[in-house]
Structures are given as C-alpha cells and as structure tokens.
Design a protein around this motif. Structure first.
Motif, short mmCIF file in Angstrom:
data_model
loop_
_atom_site.label_atom_id
_atom_site.label_comp_id
_atom_site.label_asym_id
_atom_site.label_seq_id
_atom_site.Cartn_x
_atom_site.Cartn_y
_atom_site.Cartn_z
N ARG A 32 0.75 -1.12 0.05
CA ARG A 32 0.09 -0.07 -0.10
C ARG A 32 0.93 1.39 0.12
O ARG A 32 2.10 1.19 0.36
CB ARG A 32 -0.85 0.03 1.19
CG ARG A 32 -2.03 -1.41 1.19
CD ARG A 32 -2.91 -1.00 2.25
NE ARG A 32 -3.71 -2.04 2.27
CZ ARG A 32 -5.01 -2.21 1.66
NH1 ARG A 32 -5.39 -1.18 1.04
NH2 ARG A 32 -5.92 -3.30 1.71
N ASN A 37 -3.77 3.34 -0.24
CA ASN A 37 -4.31 2.55 -1.27
C ASN A 37 -3.60 1.30 -1.67
O ASN A 37 -2.50 1.49 -1.70
CB ASN A 37 -4.27 3.54 -2.35
CG ASN A 37 -5.23 4.86 -2.09
OD1 ASN A 37 -6.30 4.84 -1.77
ND2 ASN A 37 -4.50 6.19 -2.36
N THR A 39 -1.50 -1.11 -3.65
CA THR A 39 -0.80 -1.07 -4.84
C THR A 39 0.00 -2.14 -5.65
O THR A 39 0.71 -1.94 -6.38
CB THR A 39 0.43 0.09 -4.59
OG1 THR A 39 1.12 -0.40 -3.61
CG2 THR A 39 -0.06 1.51 -4.27
N ASP A 91 -10.43 -2.57 -3.08
CA ASP A 91 -9.06 -2.56 -3.56
C ASP A 91 -8.67 -2.85 -4.93
O ASP A 91 -7.98 -2.14 -5.81
CB ASP A 91 -7.85 -3.51 -2.77
CG ASP A 91 -7.85 -3.17 -1.33
OD1 ASP A 91 -8.08 -1.84 -0.92
OD2 ASP A 91 -7.57 -3.96 -0.47
N TYR A 94 -9.92 0.18 -7.09
CA TYR A 94 -8.89 1.30 -6.93
C TYR A 94 -7.92 1.04 -8.13
O TYR A 94 -7.47 2.03 -8.85
CB TYR A 94 -8.17 1.49 -5.89
CG TYR A 94 -7.20 2.37 -5.66
CD1 TYR A 94 -7.22 3.80 -5.62
CD2 TYR A 94 -5.99 1.90 -5.65
CE1 TYR A 94 -6.28 4.77 -5.55
CE2 TYR A 94 -4.59 2.89 -5.77
CZ TYR A 94 -4.73 4.27 -5.84
OH TYR A 94 -3.69 5.07 -5.61
N THR A 98 -7.13 3.52 -11.38
CA THR A 98 -6.01 4.08 -11.37
C THR A 98 -4.93 3.70 -12.53
O THR A 98 -4.08 4.47 -12.97
CB THR A 98 -5.08 3.92 -10.09
OG1 THR A 98 -5.97 4.35 -8.93
CG2 THR A 98 -3.75 4.62 -9.90
#
Length: 298
Positions: A32, A37, A39, A91, A94, A98
């Motif tokens: 994260r 967030n 990643t 998650d 996101y 993104t």
C-alpha cells in the motif's frame, strides 16, 4: 498507411486481464502507498509489462482496456450479458481506476473505446497490423482472441508468457482456430453468462464446425442437412435453437472497425522518458517496479 515498415512490432496488452491477475495473484503482499491505497496490482501490471517488453522486443506498446459502461453495448443486445459478475471489491476497483492514468504518465499508451470493449480494441489493432504490414503480439487469456491468430502477422500470448499457436488451439478443441467463435456461439460462454444451444457441448460443436465450416450459419436451420452428421434427435434440437447460435455469433464476434491509427503511431517505446517514468513510479511507492520498467525500455 499501407506498406508500413515490416520492422514494426506492436505489443497489445489486455489491461483489465493483467490488472485482475495481478490483484488476485499478489494480494497477499498487502502493498500500500502512504495514503493506504492498495498498490500491489499496480506493481504487478508494471512488472508484467516490463517482462513482456523484454520477451517480445516491441517497437510499440498499447494497453487496451474498457471504458466505463462499454459492456452496456452488448448488454443492450443481451440483458444478462456478464450479469453474474460481482462488483469489484474496493482495492481492485482502485487499481482498475488508477492503472490507465499511471500507464499514460510513464509513457505507455492506454486505449479504450466509448462504445466497445477492450477486446474489440485489441482486434482493431490486429486488423491495423494486417493492413499496415506490422507484426502484432496480443497478450490476453481471453479465448475470443483465438480467431485473430495469424502466423504471418498476429501472435497470441498468455499473460504468463506462454505462446498460443493456431495448432495448439486446433489440438485442444478439434476445430480450425479461426472458427472458435462458432464453438463459443454453439456452446455458450459461462464466464460472460451467454447461454448456448441446450445439450450442445464442445464435441457436438466440433462435429458441426468441421462438417460445415463457416457455412454452418446457413446449414444450422436445415434439419435434414444437420442429420447427415448428427443423430436425428440432436439435429432437430440444433435446428430448433438455431436462432440462439446465430444471435450469439453476432454478440460474441469481436469488432475490428475502431479507429486506432493515431493511437498506434503514438505508442512508440522510443518516446518514453525512462528517468521521468522512474520518478513517477517512485512517487507512487513503486520504485522496484519502476526499476524493472526502466531496464526494459532503455
């Protein structure tokens, strides 16, 4: 742009596919950023693209994806299309939201269409390659891409790097690879919630496809003709449900008409600034993935 340099090699990657694979394959890492967030999927996307660049050695790279709502085009044809798929958990959502901006920020072209899905974008780039004498390497695990395989200009690669050849498809399914859409139309596609003809599985579908080829679209309504290769009972069943097969063909068939000319010409790896890409990824907490990427594009 016909007559393009034969040395042009276009790597086209199914973005949604590798995002989902990276999310579920790396979720145990719990990577994260400082804001909390997730990643890990973004890390996986960058490292996967880097590996594929190393493996293929392309001159151009495009990641094809879905614009929001594009499934609605086929859902307008079939309301239950993909209806059994659950909403992405936060998650994953996101990462899906993104990754397109992330790729554009590091110099990788992201291409979607307002009407059609990412698979159709990939098919359109494959068509562009055929028309412009360029090699195309498609990266996806979606079987709908099987008919796009062509030993002269279009290769198919699974996200794990394994090559999918026309011979491999034909050995597994017992039909010519370019007719795979007919098998999907006959049997249906469970993952997309597309029903097929009742009681028709891959073996029966293969018998029909090998007997009639693409002309099955005409033979499928002729019970007597079907009965020359099927039992009378199965021939009657297939003829009775012929509209399902013909409808599925129009639903599943990938669209190749999307204008990708500008996107392809602007997707050259040579236009990437490695230092800027590394700085951007480091700022996202993806320094290790950034280092892999820089090595791949330098």
């Amino acid at each position: 742009m016909a007559g393009h340099d034969k040395g042009m090699k276009i790597l086209v990657i199914d973005g949604s596919n590798i995002c989902h694979r990276s999310h579920w394959g790396m979720s145990s890492t719990e990577m994260r950023d400082e804001a909390g967030n997730a990643t890990w999927a973004l890390h996986g996307i960058v490292t996967t693209i880097s590996r594929l660049i190393n493996d293929v050695g392309p001159t151009h790279v495009i990641v094809a994806g879905d614009a929001k709502g594009t499934s609605g085009t086929r859902r307008a044809m079939l309301p239950e299309y993909k209806a059994t798929r659950s909403a992405a958990e936060p998650d994953l959502r996101y990462a899906l939201d993104t990754y397109p901006r992330m790729l554009e920020s590091i110099g990788i072209s992201f291409l979607s269409d307002e009407t059609w899905e990412g698979d159709d974008v990939m098919a359109s780039v494959a068509r562009w390659g055929r028309e412009n004498n360029a090699e195309v390497f498609l990266v996806t695990s979606d079987k709908d891409a099987y008919p796009l395989i062509d030993d002269n200009y279009c290769r198919l690669i699974n996200p794990d790097g394994t090559r999918v050849t026309s011979k491999r498809v034909e050995t597994k399914y017992g039909i010519p690879h370019h007719l795979y859409t007919h098998m999907a139309a006959l049997c249906g596609e469970k993952s997309d919630n597309i029903p097929g003809i009742p009681k028709v599985g891959p073996k029966t579908a293969a018998v029909l496809i090998n007997a009639f080829g693409a002309a099955l679209t005409e033979a499928v309504t002729d019970e007597a003709k079907l009965a020359t290769v099927l039992s009378a009972k199965m021939a009657a069943n297939v003829a009775a449900h012929s509209e399902r097969y013909l409808f599925n063909l129009s639903l599943i068939k990938l669209r190749e008409h999307i204008d990708v000319d500008e996107a392809v010409t602007q997707s050259a790896l040579s236009s990437i600034d490695p230092a800027a890409a590394l700085a951007f990824l480091t700022g996202m907490g993806l320094k290790t993935a950034g280092a892999h990427f820089v090595r791949a594009v330098s």
